[in-house]
Write an enzyme that holds these catalytic residues in place. Structure first.
Site, mmCIF file in Angstrom:
data_model
loop_
_atom_site.group_PDB
_atom_site.id
_atom_site.type_symbol
_atom_site.label_atom_id
_atom_site.label_comp_id
_atom_site.label_asym_id
_atom_site.label_seq_id
_atom_site.Cartn_x
_atom_site.Cartn_y
_atom_site.Cartn_z
ATOM 1 N N LYS A 107 0.824 -1.203 0.000
ATOM 2 C CA LYS A 107 0.000 0.000 0.000
ATOM 3 C C LYS A 107 0.861 1.258 0.000
ATOM 4 O O LYS A 107 0.563 2.220 -0.696
ATOM 5 C CB LYS A 107 -0.970 -0.015 1.181
ATOM 6 C CG LYS A 107 -2.118 -0.994 0.939
ATOM 7 C CD LYS A 107 -3.107 -1.058 2.070
ATOM 8 C CE LYS A 107 -4.312 -1.892 1.628
ATOM 9 N NZ LYS A 107 -5.117 -2.364 2.743
ATOM 10 N N LYS A 186 -3.945 -8.372 -9.124
ATOM 11 C CA LYS A 186 -4.892 -8.698 -8.060
ATOM 12 C C LYS A 186 -6.093 -7.759 -8.102
ATOM 13 O O LYS A 186 -5.940 -6.542 -8.196
ATOM 14 C CB LYS A 186 -4.182 -8.537 -6.704
ATOM 15 C CG LYS A 186 -5.102 -8.805 -5.526
ATOM 16 C CD LYS A 186 -4.605 -8.173 -4.232
ATOM 17 C CE LYS A 186 -5.794 -8.050 -3.294
ATOM 18 N NZ LYS A 186 -5.537 -7.304 -2.081
ATOM 19 N N LYS A 189 -10.320 -3.148 -4.509
ATOM 20 C CA LYS A 189 -11.134 -1.933 -4.521
ATOM 21 C C LYS A 189 -10.276 -0.717 -4.817
ATOM 22 O O LYS A 189 -10.728 0.234 -5.425
ATOM 23 C CB LYS A 189 -11.800 -1.736 -3.156
ATOM 24 C CG LYS A 189 -12.878 -2.742 -2.840
ATOM 25 C CD LYS A 189 -13.305 -2.606 -1.366
ATOM 26 C CE LYS A 189 -13.868 -3.897 -0.818
ATOM 27 N NZ LYS A 189 -13.620 -4.050 0.625
HETATM 28 P P1 AMP Z 1 -10.962 -6.303 1.696
HETATM 29 O O1 AMP Z 1 -11.608 -5.782 0.482
HETATM 30 O O2 AMP Z 1 -9.502 -6.005 1.724
HETATM 31 O O3 AMP Z 1 -11.660 -5.940 2.962
HETATM 32 O O4 AMP Z 1 -11.060 -7.878 1.579
HETATM 33 C C1 AMP Z 1 -12.120 -8.625 2.128
HETATM 34 C C2 AMP Z 1 -11.887 -10.100 1.881
HETATM 35 O O5 AMP Z 1 -11.865 -10.378 0.479
HETATM 36 C C3 AMP Z 1 -10.544 -10.618 2.435
HETATM 37 O O6 AMP Z 1 -10.725 -11.924 2.945
HETATM 38 C C4 AMP Z 1 -9.656 -10.642 1.229
HETATM 39 O O7 AMP Z 1 -8.625 -11.594 1.313
HETATM 40 C C5 AMP Z 1 -10.646 -11.034 0.141
HETATM 41 N N1 AMP Z 1 -10.172 -10.551 -1.168
HETATM 42 C C6 AMP Z 1 -9.989 -9.271 -1.548
HETATM 43 N N2 AMP Z 1 -9.516 -9.192 -2.823
HETATM 44 C C7 AMP Z 1 -9.407 -10.474 -3.247
HETATM 45 C C8 AMP Z 1 -8.981 -11.084 -4.482
HETATM 46 N N3 AMP Z 1 -8.590 -10.340 -5.531
HETATM 47 N N4 AMP Z 1 -9.007 -12.441 -4.561
HETATM 48 C C9 AMP Z 1 -9.402 -13.202 -3.518
HETATM 49 N N5 AMP Z 1 -9.817 -12.699 -2.326
HETATM 50 C C10 AMP Z 1 -9.823 -11.356 -2.196
#
Ligand code: AMP
Ligand code: TRP
Length: 308
Positions: A107, A186, A189
């Site tokens: 980040k 990857k 958001k």
């Molecule tokens: P976050 O958006 O960072 O709060 O992620 C929420 C959940 O979604 C976490 O368990 C992340 O590991 C999962 N996640 C986010 N982006 C991905 C991705 N590109 N592939 C798989 N899992 C994801």
């Protein structure tokens, strides 16, 4: 015997995408009946990226609707935070240890401000997980190291003050690992490469049509990688062979498969969205249940560390 605990959370830092679904929500839904299950809105975590109070409030509401849409039973949804525990862990782990966090380094490398919150994030997440005696944490692969950090924090505490925290295990689906975005990186958001989980059909189509397809081989790998989340690879092999070179047809087939899976959920989401008080009622009830568990754990912790 009482059931083991399943626990995960997603940050309300923007609209959820299919990476969030396949990485965290789907494995959570597949396991939740077997466990005593908690699903959290990690709103305080989102402060590392969201500065607008309206946006945070709106996103939080929206994430709860997303949870309901994928079929979460509202009795299980929890919104609760305990920063005191994070502070205690921060006093047990070292700065060089936290400096090794991939998520923090990525980040900051992408230009995000290196706030103390972003740096301490893994200990805050450890507090979430450990306070609830969590056994299993369904997450995407990017969060694997954070679960290891939670285990390390818990171990340090247990060694210093006696057995208090259970060691959580990450649940990461081999078939998913990391969902890739429209640019082949990857899906995230914050990288503007997402396929929205509950966008309109137009928004989803637009995202799929924008998938970069400069494939050197026989098939567009970026499209295929996403498509295999929705359909068996053996079926896709046939489809991709039949439409070799015709990227448009393949993308259209993908859009159709996405619609098939998510449009019934989207309909359910719309129903919940019409019920104005539902989300806040659910969050209030969840908070009560969560507070009872975390409160008891904190009393034990305070006694052990010599506070009160
Ligand atoms: P976050 O958006 O960072 O709060 O992620 C929420 C959940 O979604 C976490 O368990 C992340 O590991 C999962 N996640 C986010 N982006 C991905 C991705 N590109 N592939 C798989 N899992 C994801
Ligand atoms: N750090 C997670 C993410 O960015 C969100 C999160 C916060 C979480 N607390 C958690 C996930 C506890 C699992 C368990 O995706």
């Amino acid at each position: 015997m009482s059931k083991k605990r399943l626990f995960t959370g997603l940050q309300p830092s923007g609209a959820l995408h299919i990476g969030n679904y396949f990485g965290a929500l789907k494995p959570f839904m597949e396991q939740c009946e077997e466990y005593d299950s908690f699903l959290m809105v990690a709103d305080y975590h989102a402060l590392t990226t969201v500065r607008s109070p309206e946006e945070l409030r709106e996103n939080t509401h929206s994430v709860v609707l997303d949870y309901l849409a994928v079929g979460v039973d509202p009795e299980e949804v929890v919104l609760f935070r305990q920063s005191e525990m994070a502070w205690i862990f921060e006093c047990l782990v070292t700065v060089p240890f936290l400096q090794q966090a991939h998520s923090y380094k990525d980040k900051v490398a992408r230009g995000m401000e290196a706030t103390a919150g972003l740096f301490n994030y893994p200990m805050f997440m450890a507090a979430d997980i450990l306070l609830y005696d969590t056994a299993v944490v369904p997450v995407g692969k990017d969060q694997k190291q954070h679960i290891e950090y939670a285990r390390e924090a818990g171990t340090k505490f247990n060694n210093a003050y006696g057995d208090t925290f259970k060691m959580p295990e990450a649940l990461i689906l081999d078939s998913v690992e990391m969902v890739l975005g429209t640019d082949g990186q990857k899906m995230s958001k914050s990288y503007k490469n997402t396929i929205p989980l509950f966008g309109t059909k137009d928004e989803v189509s637009h995202a799929i049509m924008s998938i970069v397809t400069d494939s050197e081989g026989k098939r567009p790998e970026n499209v295929f990688a996403i498509h295999k989340l929705f359909r068996a690879e053996s079926e896709l092999d046939v489809l991709y062979e039949k439409n070799e070179g015709n990227y448009k047809a393949l993308k259209e087939a993908l859009i159709e498969d996405i619609e098939k899976l998510f449009s019934p959920m989207r309909d359910r989401r719309e129903k919940f969205a019409k019920d104005a008080g539902a989300v806040s009622d659910i969050l209030e009830k969840g908070a009560e249940r969560a507070r009872a568990i975390a409160g008891e754990k904190m009393r034990d912790v305070r006694k052990k560390i010599g506070i009160r």
